[in-house]
Design a protein around this motif. Structure first.
Motif, PDB file in Angstrom:
ATOM      1  N   SER A   1       0.840  -1.210   0.000  1.00  0.00           N
ATOM      2  CA  SER A   1       0.000   0.000   0.000  1.00  0.00           C
ATOM      3  C   SER A   1       0.873   1.258   0.000  1.00  0.00           C
ATOM      4  CB  SER A   1      -0.920  -0.004   1.227  1.00  0.00           C
ATOM      5  OG  SER A   1      -1.588   1.233   1.303  1.00  0.00           O
ATOM      6  N   SER A   2       0.522   2.186  -0.888  1.00  0.00           N
ATOM      7  CA  SER A   2       1.280   3.445  -1.031  1.00  0.00           C
ATOM      8  C   SER A   2       0.619   4.586  -0.266  1.00  0.00           C
ATOM      9  CB  SER A   2       1.315   3.827  -2.514  1.00  0.00           C
ATOM     10  OG  SER A   2      -0.020   4.030  -2.966  1.00  0.00           O
ATOM     11  N   GLY A   3      -0.632   4.379   0.153  1.00  0.00           N
ATOM     12  CA  GLY A   3      -1.380   5.458   0.809  1.00  0.00           C
ATOM     13  C   GLY A   3      -2.142   6.329  -0.178  1.00  0.00           C
TER      14      GLY A   3
ATOM     15  N   SER B   1     -11.823   3.082   6.574  1.00  0.00           N
ATOM     16  CA  SER B   1     -10.629   2.272   6.838  1.00  0.00           C
ATOM     17  C   SER B   1     -10.008   1.828   5.511  1.00  0.00           C
ATOM     18  CB  SER B   1     -11.050   1.064   7.677  1.00  0.00           C
ATOM     19  OG  SER B   1      -9.928   0.346   8.081  1.00  0.00           O
TER      20      SER B   1
ATOM     21  N   ALA C   1      -6.668   1.731   5.096  1.00  0.00           N
ATOM     22  CA  ALA C   1      -5.332   1.168   5.337  1.00  0.00           C
ATOM     23  C   ALA C   1      -5.298  -0.331   5.078  1.00  0.00           C
ATOM     24  CB  ALA C   1      -4.924   1.447   6.785  1.00  0.00           C
TER      25      ALA C   1
ATOM     26  N   LYS D   1     -16.942  -9.760   4.332  1.00  0.00           N
ATOM     27  CA  LYS D   1     -16.305  -8.848   5.308  1.00  0.00           C
ATOM     28  C   LYS D   1     -17.283  -7.778   5.792  1.00  0.00           C
ATOM     29  CE  LYS D   1     -11.574  -9.528   3.863  1.00  0.00           C
ATOM     30  NZ  LYS D   1     -10.499  -9.154   2.949  1.00  0.00           N
TER      31      LYS D   1
ATOM     32  N   ASN E   1     -12.054  -3.826  -3.843  1.00  0.00           N
ATOM     33  CA  ASN E   1     -10.963  -3.383  -4.715  1.00  0.00           C
ATOM     34  C   ASN E   1     -10.243  -4.613  -5.266  1.00  0.00           C
ATOM     35  OD1 ASN E   1      -8.609  -0.646  -4.099  1.00  0.00           O
ATOM     36  ND2 ASN E   1      -9.032  -1.799  -5.934  1.00  0.00           N
TER      37      ASN E   1
ATOM     38  N   ASN F   1      -0.678   1.024  -5.087  1.00  0.00           N
ATOM     39  CA  ASN F   1       0.317   1.931  -5.669  1.00  0.00           C
ATOM     40  C   ASN F   1      -0.013   2.476  -7.054  1.00  0.00           C
ATOM     41  OD1 ASN F   1       2.630   3.423  -5.473  1.00  0.00           O
ATOM     42  ND2 ASN F   1       3.944   1.843  -6.343  1.00  0.00           N
TER      43      ASN F   1
ATOM     44  N   LYS G   1      -7.632   8.217  -8.611  1.00  0.00           N
ATOM     45  CA  LYS G   1      -8.045   7.897  -7.237  1.00  0.00           C
ATOM     46  C   LYS G   1      -8.797   9.069  -6.609  1.00  0.00           C
ATOM     47  CE  LYS G   1      -5.289   3.937  -6.061  1.00  0.00           C
ATOM     48  NZ  LYS G   1      -4.109   3.292  -5.486  1.00  0.00           N
TER      49      LYS G   1
END
Ligand code: PMT
Length: 417
Positions: free
Chosen positions: A212-214, A273, A275, A341, A353, A363, A385
């Motif tokens: 994950s790139s954020g 969430s 992250a 989930k 995703n 990324n 994004k």
């Protein structure tokens, strides 16, 4: 104007005398730290050169739909997905007719058809053309489709006539463009977003992490601020600039993130969430670097992992819980795993995703997702994004507000910015 910081703006230039103003427009946008790509029609190149626009935008200028070299660099579809907004300035009467009729006969019209970003036109033409019934009809069609029209202004025209048809000045266009990013649907609400990976230490020099790139979480933070929210971004270790007006808390591990979230959650209205939290961590962190023992023949090293706390599920389990939105990064059975989930973690919404496609997800600059709620599913097609973030916020805010109305006993105190 801060809203244009880092925004990806595609400027289209068509063949009118006002094309010279596009140079000033691009120069100002760059000063405001926007990223700019320029697309010019063949006629526009008669009024101002691609070289000028290349120098001012800092990017190659795109002029041809069928140029294999340009397509290899950034294809026209990639360009359509890249843009957060398209502004065609000047937009001639002919261009408006093409847009009204859905033509895609050159690069610029094709981009306008392919994009899911807002499309804005800055009309510029002779006053007689502007008032002609055909143009008026086209304007109505364009307006009904949700295309924004900035101007035109009234005054003396290049042809010597006076009337409506002058293109707005570059700074006026920039003000209108900035308004496009103003949303205000979340004014007065507090949003907490988690982003990036977590690092789970093995020893003082090694850790377990993920890709994950954020980018997705930071784009959501930026879009939420643009929507008027008071935003706290709790981020794992990433090398990214904090979006303006966002409060950022940096964390390293899943347990750090858990603590930071619960320290901030009491006044939160919406928790997102994003992250990629590590599900497991080493059961203990070695106090010194784990050494290879040259005298041991066994090439295996055993690490025992234990489960991390589930942050999003813990927030959803709170008595005074905010509206809780999770993400699900999946490589197969995307919708069914994400739905599972949603229910298991008792979330209000989950965003599925598909990260098996490297051009979306981890990324990447673009994403395509499916929003899943208890009673609906909505797929957002591939775009930047930031655009995905805006569309997500529109949908989740609607759901959040619906819930507020249906269950007034859960109405939370609005915090003031
Ligand atoms: O950061 P980018 O490079 O832009 O990539 C974006 C992304 C792919 C990371 C993002 O779009 C995404 O899908 N994020 C969720 C990634 C993930 O870890 O999903 P998951 O299926 O493992 O977890 C489901 C949900 O539970 C997520 O909301 C996650 O934040 C949350 N979770 C998971 C484990 C845990 N211990 N605590 C959690 O809160």
């Amino acid at each position: 104007m801060q809203r244009l910081n880092k925004k990806r703006i595609l400027i289209g230039i068509t063949g009118g005398i006002a094309a010279y103003k596009a140079a000033e427009l691009v120069r100002h946008l760059r000063k405001l730290n926007a990223e700019v790509h320029v697309v010019m029609t063949r006629a526009a190149c008669q009024f101002i050169t691609p070289l000028t626009m290349q120098a001012l935008s800092g990017n190659p200028v795109h002029t041809d739909l069928l140029d294999p070299k340009a397509e290899a660099g950034m294809s026209h579809i990639e360009l359509a997905h890249w843009a957060d907004v398209i502004l065609v300035a000047p937009a001639t009467a002919n261009f408006m007719a093409l847009i009204a009729n859905g033509h895609g006969n050159d690069l610029l019209t094709t981009l306008c058809l392919a994009t899911s970003a807002p499309l804005c036109l800055a009309p510029a033409m002779n006053q007689g053309m502007w008032n002609d019934s055909a143009t008026r009809h086209n304007r109505q069609i364009i307006e009904d489709r949700g295309v924004h029209q900035f101007g035109p202004a009234e005054g003396l025209q290049a042809c010597g006539e006076t009337g409506l048809g002058r293109m707005l000045e570059p700074m006026e266009l920039i003000e209108h463009l900035s308004e496009i990013f103003k949303h205000e649907i979340l004014t007065g609400y507090r949003v907490i977003i988690t982003a990036g990976p977590t690092f789970e230490a093995i020893d003082p020099v090694r850790y377990i992490a993920n890709h994950s790139s954020g980018k997705m979480g930071f784009a959501l933070a930026e879009a939420a601020v643009d929507a008027g929210a008071n935003v706290t971004l709790i981020s794992g270790p990433v090398n990214r600039e904090t979006p303006v007006r966002v409060t950022r808390i940096d964390v390293t591990s899943a347990r750090d993130m858990y603590r930071a979230v619960h320290d901030s959650i009491s006044e939160c209205d919406i928790f997102i969430s994003t992250a990629a939290v590590a599900d497991y961590r080493p059961s203990s962190e070695a106090t010194s670097k784990i050494k290879k023992d040259p005298n041991v023949a066994d090439d295996n090293l055993q690490l025992t992992l234990i489960r991390n706390p589930d942050i999003v599920a813990s927030v959803a389990a709170l008595k005074q819980k905010p509206f809780v939105v999770g993400f699900a990064a999946e490589t197969g059975n995307v919708i069914s795993y994400a739905t599972d989930k949603l229910h298991r973690k008792k979330l209000d919404l989950i965003i599925a995703n598909d990260v098996s496609d490297s051009s979306i997800g981890f990324n990447s600059d673009e994403n395509a997702v499916t929003i899943i709620g208890p009673d609906f599913e909505n797929t957002l097609t591939r775009t930047s994004k930031y655009q995905i973030a805006r569309q997500l916020l529109d949908i989740l805010t609607q759901r959040f507000l619906d819930r507020q109305t249906r269950k007034p006993q859960h109405t939370r105190a609005l915090c003031t910015n």
